[in-house]
Design an enzyme around this catalytic site. Structure first.
Site, PDB file in Angstrom:
ATOM      1  N   GLU A   1      -1.634  -4.499  11.418  1.00  0.00           N
ATOM      2  CA  GLU A   1      -0.760  -4.073  10.333  1.00  0.00           C
ATOM      3  C   GLU A   1       0.690  -4.425  10.663  1.00  0.00           C
ATOM      4  O   GLU A   1       1.492  -4.718   9.784  1.00  0.00           O
ATOM      5  CB  GLU A   1      -0.894  -2.565  10.097  1.00  0.00           C
TER       6      GLU A   1
ATOM      7  N   HIS B   1       0.840  -1.194   0.000  1.00  0.00           N
ATOM      8  CA  HIS B   1       0.000   0.000   0.000  1.00  0.00           C
ATOM      9  C   HIS B   1       0.878   1.248   0.000  1.00  0.00           C
ATOM     10  O   HIS B   1       2.083   1.188   0.228  1.00  0.00           O
ATOM     11  CB  HIS B   1      -0.971   0.030   1.192  1.00  0.00           C
TER      12      HIS B   1
END
Ligand code: NI
Length: 135
Positions: free
Chosen positions: A124, A14
């Site tokens: 994450e 990302h």
């Protein structure tokens, strides 16, 4: 009420970026997640279903079925993908853990055959995670 959890892992790239901010502001805000060509995370997803124990099966939800629902609706769409470009349910969103968790909730909502979707937790990193409970 009993809470049943299925854990899945996926890897994805990302880039966190806000076009309305300067390059310096983006870097200060998002750090290495603002790397121009993106970077990767090994995400850990925990999906919790809450419900009563079924008197025939003894389950709240059959975990084989929950696994298949998560894999079909989430993992197949995000694993080894670029979250900024490849994922329909994240289109136009800054792929923070918050936005990814919300999108995953929306992917799973209404597809759970027994019990109720209770929470989506997304790690994450080992130390950073977000949790969404649909409210
Ligand atoms: Ni990142």
């Amino acid at each position: 009420m009993i809470y049943v959890t299925r854990r899945e892992v996926f890897s994805a790239a990302h880039r966190l970026h806000n076009d309305n901010l300067s390059a310096e502001e983006n870097w200060n805000l998002f750090g290495k997640c603002n790397n121009p060509n993106g970077h990767g995370h090994n995400y850990v997803l925990e999906v919790v279903v809450a419900g009563e124990i079924d008197c025939i099966t003894g389950y709240v939800i059959d975990l084989k079925i929950l696994k298949e629902i998560i894999r079909k609706n989430v993992i197949a769409k995000v694993d080894h993908k670029n979250l900024n470009y490849d994922v329909d349910f994240l289109s136009g969103k800054n792929p923070t853990a918050e936005n990814i968790a919300l999108g995953i909730w929306q992917q799973l909502e209404g597809k759970i055959p027994s019990g109720t979707l209770f929470s989506v937790k997304l790690y994450e990193t080992e130390n950073n995670y977000v949790e969404y409970r649909g409210e």
